[in-house]
Design a protein around this motif. Structure first.
Motif, PDB file in Angstrom:
ATOM      1  N   LEU A 162     -69.027  70.148   6.930  1.00 54.38           N
ATOM      2  CA  LEU A 162     -69.621  71.241   7.695  1.00 54.38           C
ATOM      3  C   LEU A 162     -71.012  70.863   8.198  1.00 54.38           C
ATOM      4  O   LEU A 162     -71.378  71.167   9.342  1.00 54.38           O
ATOM      5  CB  LEU A 162     -69.691  72.509   6.838  1.00 54.38           C
ATOM      6  CG  LEU A 162     -68.371  73.257   6.651  1.00 54.38           C
ATOM      7  CD1 LEU A 162     -68.499  74.316   5.557  1.00 54.38           C
ATOM      8  CD2 LEU A 162     -67.933  73.911   7.966  1.00 54.38           C
ATOM      9  N   LYS A 163     -71.792  70.209   7.344  1.00 52.24           N
ATOM     10  CA  LYS A 163     -73.130  69.767   7.739  1.00 52.24           C
ATOM     11  C   LYS A 163     -73.044  68.718   8.848  1.00 52.24           C
ATOM     12  O   LYS A 163     -73.827  68.745   9.814  1.00 52.24           O
ATOM     13  CB  LYS A 163     -73.850  69.181   6.517  1.00 52.24           C
ATOM     14  CG  LYS A 163     -75.273  68.695   6.790  1.00 52.24           C
ATOM     15  CD  LYS A 163     -76.184  69.832   7.184  1.00 52.24           C
ATOM     16  CE  LYS A 163     -77.613  69.347   7.365  1.00 52.24           C
ATOM     17  NZ  LYS A 163     -78.509  70.433   7.817  1.00 52.24           N
ATOM     18  N   GLU A 164     -72.099  67.811   8.714  1.00 47.21           N
ATOM     19  CA  GLU A 164     -71.916  66.765   9.719  1.00 47.21           C
ATOM     20  C   GLU A 164     -71.525  67.383  11.066  1.00 47.21           C
ATOM     21  O   GLU A 164     -72.036  66.983  12.117  1.00 47.21           O
ATOM     22  CB  GLU A 164     -70.822  65.802   9.254  1.00 47.21           C
ATOM     23  CG  GLU A 164     -70.581  64.625  10.178  1.00 47.21           C
ATOM     24  CD  GLU A 164     -69.497  63.708   9.643  1.00 47.21           C
ATOM     25  OE1 GLU A 164     -68.307  64.024   9.830  1.00 47.21           O
ATOM     26  OE2 GLU A 164     -69.842  62.686   9.019  1.00 47.21           O
ATOM     27  N   ASN A 165     -70.631  68.373  11.045  1.00 44.75           N
ATOM     28  CA  ASN A 165     -70.220  69.040  12.283  1.00 44.75           C
ATOM     29  C   ASN A 165     -71.364  69.823  12.913  1.00 44.75           C
ATOM     30  O   ASN A 165     -71.451  69.943  14.140  1.00 44.75           O
ATOM     31  CB  ASN A 165     -69.038  69.979  12.013  1.00 44.75           C
ATOM     32  CG  ASN A 165     -67.721  69.234  11.949  1.00 44.75           C
ATOM     33  OD1 ASN A 165     -67.666  68.037  12.225  1.00 44.75           O
ATOM     34  ND2 ASN A 165     -66.659  69.932  11.594  1.00 44.75           N
ATOM     35  N   GLU A 166     -72.228  70.364  12.069  1.00 47.27           N
ATOM     36  CA  GLU A 166     -73.395  71.091  12.581  1.00 47.27           C
ATOM     37  C   GLU A 166     -74.283  70.164  13.417  1.00 47.27           C
ATOM     38  O   GLU A 166     -74.762  70.539  14.493  1.00 47.27           O
ATOM     39  CB  GLU A 166     -74.188  71.679  11.413  1.00 47.27           C
ATOM     40  CG  GLU A 166     -75.395  72.505  11.835  1.00 47.27           C
ATOM     41  CD  GLU A 166     -76.177  73.037  10.648  1.00 47.27           C
ATOM     42  OE1 GLU A 166     -77.338  73.455  10.849  1.00 47.27           O
ATOM     43  OE2 GLU A 166     -75.642  73.020   9.522  1.00 47.27           O
ATOM     44  N   GLU A 167     -74.481  68.945  12.926  1.00 45.14           N
ATOM     45  CA  GLU A 167     -75.281  67.972  13.660  1.00 45.14           C
ATOM     46  C   GLU A 167     -74.578  67.544  14.946  1.00 45.14           C
ATOM     47  O   GLU A 167     -75.216  67.381  15.992  1.00 45.14           O
ATOM     48  CB  GLU A 167     -75.548  66.742  12.778  1.00 45.14           C
ATOM     49  CG  GLU A 167     -76.393  67.018  11.545  1.00 45.14           C
ATOM     50  CD  GLU A 167     -77.768  67.559  11.910  1.00 45.14           C
ATOM     51  OE1 GLU A 167     -78.354  67.048  12.904  1.00 45.14           O
ATOM     52  OE2 GLU A 167     -78.263  68.464  11.222  1.00 45.14           O
ATOM     53  N   LYS A 168     -73.263  67.375  14.881  1.00 45.17           N
ATOM     54  CA  LYS A 168     -72.501  66.990  16.075  1.00 45.17           C
ATOM     55  C   LYS A 168     -72.556  68.085  17.137  1.00 45.17           C
ATOM     56  O   LYS A 168     -72.711  67.799  18.322  1.00 45.17           O
ATOM     57  CB  LYS A 168     -71.040  66.711  15.693  1.00 45.17           C
ATOM     58  CG  LYS A 168     -70.834  65.425  14.914  1.00 45.17           C
ATOM     59  CD  LYS A 168     -69.356  65.239  14.589  1.00 45.17           C
ATOM     60  CE  LYS A 168     -69.101  63.964  13.805  1.00 45.17           C
ATOM     61  NZ  LYS A 168     -67.673  63.803  13.446  1.00 45.17           N
ATOM     62  N   GLU A 169     -72.412  69.336  16.707  1.00 56.00           N
ATOM     63  CA  GLU A 169     -72.471  70.463  17.644  1.00 56.00           C
ATOM     64  C   GLU A 169     -73.831  70.527  18.333  1.00 56.00           C
ATOM     65  O   GLU A 169     -73.917  70.783  19.540  1.00 56.00           O
ATOM     66  CB  GLU A 169     -72.201  71.776  16.910  1.00 56.00           C
ATOM     67  CG  GLU A 169     -70.740  72.051  16.647  1.00 56.00           C
ATOM     68  CD  GLU A 169     -70.520  73.414  16.020  1.00 56.00           C
ATOM     69  OE1 GLU A 169     -71.425  73.889  15.290  1.00 56.00           O
ATOM     70  OE2 GLU A 169     -69.464  74.005  16.258  1.00 56.00           O
TER      71      GLU A 169
END
Length: 233
Positions: A162-169
């Motif tokens: 979830l944290k990784e996707n937050e950065e990608k978004e």
């Protein structure tokens, strides 16, 4: 990429070059469209994945809160244990339907509309318990194969994703914003080119309809182009 067209200025449109200009303009607009669709597709994919991960995290938290050892329970041979989510409206009916079975049941709120449920029985009742669970629209939990079987470790991995996707978004949204800023002037130039091509084609059509055709080649200041077009028409 679209950055290759930054600073694009509308060229002069002539009877000799309008077709190539039209193809070139269409290609650049198509390139922009494809880049935007790719970025939007990335956002949509991450949004869908985040929703699944958030639901999974909520379920794993429920398992952790009832102190159930999924890793250990899954190795039991003579006891069947199911972790499931069920619509709240069906929970009471499920309790009634299983009242005569030797079951261990425990449920806690999961969302506003669903509850988390642990059901344990002798292994010989597995098929019957699963049938009843499905009858009341329960979603029986299976740990995703790409996650650790230990609940705490699985939670850590879900939170990491979830944290990784937050950065990608964040990166994709910044790219969309940057693309909008870069393309603003270019789109205005493409619009002007398209309008000039249309003006040229309408003029040619009118000349052909009159039966009087003449080809004039030369240069005219941009500020005088509209005046020349009106004079010819």
């Amino acid at each position: 990429g679209w950055a290759d067209y930054t600073g694009y200025a509308p060229p002069n449109v002539t009877a000799d070059n309008w077709q190539s200009l039209l193809e070139n303009t269409n290609q650049k607009i198509l390139s922009l469209k494809q880049e935007i669709e790719t970025l939007n597709g990335s956002l949509a994919g991450m949004s869908e994945e985040n929703e699944e991960l958030t639901n999974l995290r909520r379920f794993l938290h429920s398992m952790e809160n009832v102190d159930e050892d999924f890793e250990g329970i899954s190795d039991l041979k003579f006891v069947y244990v199911a972790f499931a989510s069920m619509p709240v409206k069906n929970c009471e009916a499920f309790q009634t339907a299983t009242a005569n079975l030797p079951l261990y049941r425990k449920q806690t709120p999961l969302t506003e509309d669903s509850c988390f449920m642990v059901v344990a029985s002798a292994g010989k009742h597995k098929e019957e318990v699963e049938r009843i669970l499905r009858t009341y629209h329960a979603d029986i939990f299976q740990m995703p194969p790409d996650l650790p079987r230990n609940v705490k470790e699985a939670l850590k991995e879900v939170n990491r994703r979830l944290k990784e996707n937050e950065e990608k978004e964040k990166a994709v949204n910044e790219a969309i914003k940057r693309l909008g800023e870069e393309s603003k002037d270019n789109l205005a130039a493409f619009k002007e080119t398209s309008e000039n091509i249309l003006t040229l084609l309408l003029a040619e059509k009118k000349i052909l309809q009159t039966g009087r055709l003449a080809t004039i080649k030369g240069f005219v200041p941009k500020s005088k182009f509209k005046e020349l077009t009106q004079t010819i028409n």
